[in-house]
Design a protein around this motif. Sequence first.
Motif, PDB file in Angstrom:
ATOM      1  N   LYS A   1       0.801  -1.459  -0.325  1.00  0.00           N
ATOM      2  CA  LYS A   1       0.042   0.255  -0.230  1.00  0.00           C
ATOM      3  C   LYS A   1       0.749   0.942  -0.189  1.00  0.00           C
ATOM      4  O   LYS A   1       1.226   1.842   1.457  1.00  0.00           O
ATOM      5  CB  LYS A   1      -1.402  -0.248   1.318  1.00  0.00           C
ATOM      6  CG  LYS A   1      -1.794   1.043   1.389  1.00  0.00           C
ATOM      7  CD  LYS A   1      -2.872   1.352   2.395  1.00  0.00           C
ATOM      8  CE  LYS A   1      -3.536   3.075   2.995  1.00  0.00           C
ATOM      9  NZ  LYS A   1      -4.417   2.216   3.576  1.00  0.00           N
ATOM     10  N   TRP A   2       0.968   1.769  -0.401  1.00  0.00           N
ATOM     11  CA  TRP A   2       1.726   2.809  -1.581  1.00  0.00           C
ATOM     12  C   TRP A   2       1.174   4.339  -0.825  1.00  0.00           C
ATOM     13  O   TRP A   2       0.137   3.948  -1.434  1.00  0.00           O
ATOM     14  CB  TRP A   2       2.855   2.909  -2.876  1.00  0.00           C
ATOM     15  CG  TRP A   2       3.607   1.424  -2.885  1.00  0.00           C
ATOM     16  CD1 TRP A   2       3.283   1.241  -3.387  1.00  0.00           C
ATOM     17  CD2 TRP A   2       4.095   1.449  -2.842  1.00  0.00           C
ATOM     18  NE1 TRP A   2       3.754  -0.140  -4.212  1.00  0.00           N
ATOM     19  CE2 TRP A   2       5.453   0.304  -3.238  1.00  0.00           C
ATOM     20  CE3 TRP A   2       6.264   2.182  -1.705  1.00  0.00           C
ATOM     21  CZ2 TRP A   2       6.318  -0.117  -2.697  1.00  0.00           C
ATOM     22  CZ3 TRP A   2       6.936   1.291  -1.311  1.00  0.00           C
ATOM     23  CH2 TRP A   2       7.145  -0.165  -2.229  1.00  0.00           C
TER      24      TRP A   2
ATOM     25  N   LYS B   1       0.178   6.615   6.559  1.00  0.00           N
ATOM     26  CA  LYS B   1      -0.658   6.414   5.419  1.00  0.00           C
ATOM     27  C   LYS B   1      -0.391   5.335   4.939  1.00  0.00           C
ATOM     28  O   LYS B   1      -1.209   5.045   4.087  1.00  0.00           O
ATOM     29  CB  LYS B   1      -1.614   7.669   4.416  1.00  0.00           C
ATOM     30  CG  LYS B   1      -1.466   8.807   5.503  1.00  0.00           C
ATOM     31  CD  LYS B   1      -2.348   9.012   4.332  1.00  0.00           C
ATOM     32  CE  LYS B   1      -2.922  10.830   5.063  1.00  0.00           C
ATOM     33  NZ  LYS B   1      -3.136  11.513   4.137  1.00  0.00           N
ATOM     34  N   GLY B   2       0.273   4.908   5.309  1.00  0.00           N
ATOM     35  CA  GLY B   2       1.424   3.471   4.140  1.00  0.00           C
ATOM     36  C   GLY B   2       2.320   3.408   3.994  1.00  0.00           C
ATOM     37  O   GLY B   2       3.145   4.084   5.062  1.00  0.00           O
ATOM     38  N   VAL B   3       3.224   3.184   2.919  1.00  0.00           N
ATOM     39  CA  VAL B   3       4.300   2.729   2.427  1.00  0.00           C
ATOM     40  C   VAL B   3       5.207   3.611   2.359  1.00  0.00           C
ATOM     41  O   VAL B   3       4.606   4.199   1.401  1.00  0.00           O
ATOM     42  CB  VAL B   3       4.545   1.426   1.991  1.00  0.00           C
ATOM     43  CG1 VAL B   3       5.980   0.497   1.955  1.00  0.00           C
ATOM     44  CG2 VAL B   3       4.438   0.108   3.064  1.00  0.00           C
ATOM     45  N   SER B   4       5.982   4.895   2.475  1.00  0.00           N
ATOM     46  CA  SER B   4       6.574   5.536   1.962  1.00  0.00           C
ATOM     47  C   SER B   4       7.033   5.452   0.406  1.00  0.00           C
ATOM     48  O   SER B   4       7.992   4.268   0.541  1.00  0.00           O
ATOM     49  CB  SER B   4       7.271   6.781   2.902  1.00  0.00           C
ATOM     50  OG  SER B   4       7.310   7.189   2.375  1.00  0.00           O
ATOM     51  N   LEU B   5       6.669   6.118  -0.755  1.00  0.00           N
ATOM     52  CA  LEU B   5       7.077   5.533  -1.175  1.00  0.00           C
ATOM     53  C   LEU B   5       8.527   6.256  -1.590  1.00  0.00           C
ATOM     54  O   LEU B   5       9.601   5.755  -2.801  1.00  0.00           O
ATOM     55  CB  LEU B   5       6.336   6.123  -3.033  1.00  0.00           C
ATOM     56  CG  LEU B   5       7.036   6.103  -4.461  1.00  0.00           C
ATOM     57  CD1 LEU B   5       7.726   4.727  -4.487  1.00  0.00           C
ATOM     58  CD2 LEU B   5       5.583   6.283  -5.123  1.00  0.00           C
ATOM     59  N   PHE B   6       8.282   7.599  -1.530  1.00  0.00           N
ATOM     60  CA  PHE B   6       9.471   8.377  -0.950  1.00  0.00           C
ATOM     61  C   PHE B   6      10.263   7.597  -1.108  1.00  0.00           C
ATOM     62  O   PHE B   6      12.204   7.784  -1.008  1.00  0.00           O
ATOM     63  CB  PHE B   6       9.654   9.180   0.018  1.00  0.00           C
ATOM     64  CG  PHE B   6      10.457  10.166  -0.137  1.00  0.00           C
ATOM     65  CD1 PHE B   6      12.091  10.711  -1.029  1.00  0.00           C
ATOM     66  CD2 PHE B   6      10.482  10.693   1.513  1.00  0.00           C
ATOM     67  CE1 PHE B   6      13.275  11.813  -0.636  1.00  0.00           C
ATOM     68  CE2 PHE B   6      11.691  11.094   1.512  1.00  0.00           C
ATOM     69  CZ  PHE B   6      12.876  11.466   1.103  1.00  0.00           C
TER      70      PHE B   6
END
Length: 542
Positions: free
Chosen positions: A200-201, A207-212
């Motif tokens: 969950k990006w 709010k989830g897994v940090s894409l950054f």
Amino acid sequence: MKKGLYVVLMFVLLCATGAHPAPTQSKGVDFLARFGYIDYNPRLGNIMSQHDLSAAVMNFQRFAGLEQTGQLDHTTLEKMDSPRCGNRDVVGSDAAARKKRYALQGSKWQKKHLTYKIASHTTDISRRDTENAINKAFKVWEAESGLTFRQVRSSKADIEIKFAEKAHGDGDPFDGPSKTLAHAFFPQFGGDAHFDEAEKWAVSADKGVSLFIVAAHEFGHSLGLSHSDVNQALMAPFYNPNYDGLHDDDIRAIRILYGSPSDKHRPQSSTTPPRTTRKPRPGITRQTTTTKTPPVGACNGRFDAITMVRNGTTFAFKGDKFWKLNDQGMEPGYPKSTKKIWGLSGKVDASLSFGAYTDLFQGDVIHRYINGIPMHGYPKRISEVYKGIPSNLDTAFVWSGNGKVYFVKGDKYWRYNPSLRKSDNGYPRPLSVWKGLPERLDAALKWKDRTYFFKNGYYWRFDDERVEVAQSLKTPYPRRSDAWWLGCTDNTLKSSPEETGIGDKNEDVNDGDGNGASSRFNTVPRAMLSTLLMFIVSMLLC
């Protein structure tokens, strides 16, 4: 039990602690093998002392910042099950014993202005948020190094980024949510980065897994950094949602490879004479190097194995060294240690790139890689992967004439059927079927839709339509491998393609050769051409 008693690894159980949600003991051993802490493969009957296994567990515990008990206890197994990067922690022969600090994989980009392209997007956040996160991740490294990055949308990019689930074409499938989040390939294997779409990006870590955060870590691999055992570093292997900037450990690592930010703005010395330009010869890409005398062994064209991997990079192996090749010769800084980069000791018998895989053969075993990363579960027996194919091969290749896989040993060859996963009926056959080739071979590869064969420092190109060694009036075959593939003459690297006579490997269009250029560089004694007449027979290979 006697001290040091050897037991099969999969049955070693250390300090079981009862039921808990962490992985089982056997999965703990699998974890250690997958991420490079132990060299274990039950198919090969590997055994290891309890002491060595305990040492591997302690090495992981040190890497993960845990108490170094040497036992697969609850805390250790729980850490193994935490979200993390899919790349190995231990890369190279000395990585396990190094001091606490960053690690460099051994390859780097030969330029400092890199492009990237997002080939596919996640559905969890908007395209704009995705691109902003990716751009921000690259800026992390740009701000602390001599590198710059630019996004492209249509043209070919240095680093390609994509989101995918499970098996996604690179032979290293993702494993679902909250496990391995992403993986990336080192520069010499293309630098691409893949993200598990099952996660969950999110834009922010709450709010989830940090894409950054994950992207910034993966791009470290794309630039040549391995995992760090400094737990506060961005390049530590486990996901850290509390990331607050590059650690000094990360900064030292990237600057060793690409310099500091001031390098981007450093003025050229006023004493430097103005550069003049000359119109290049058609078909030649000029590449100049100040290195006139190569390191010892750099110009040894007696290859043991050679292959071109999926991203178009060519690697040649000799003894315990290997070269990375481009259209003008060898890349700067080569040869390098096969053990340090590929993790292999000793000579590589043969190499084969087929689909997403690169296989390196040694004796009766095969080592498989996905863009340079060792594939979990290998090495395996050759007979297990390629049924009907012998051990101690001379070479393996994909023939450009029909796209099929061939193996050679001594004066015989086998054709392999990937669909049936075994050698075709009627094989082996005599190597003399391949008209004009020497009696035995050292190496072979398919390069830009043509097939090349190597023997004792020379090479031949095969004519697929005539089913025989190609004819060339300008520079007959065989040709010297060191001159035409490494860019060397008389064991000296030349400073430009014009001096070597190599230029662009596609220059000699009249000859129809994809790997040679100048008619004025003929290194082959006339007497050697008689070998082309010794093995003429009339038999088709298909």
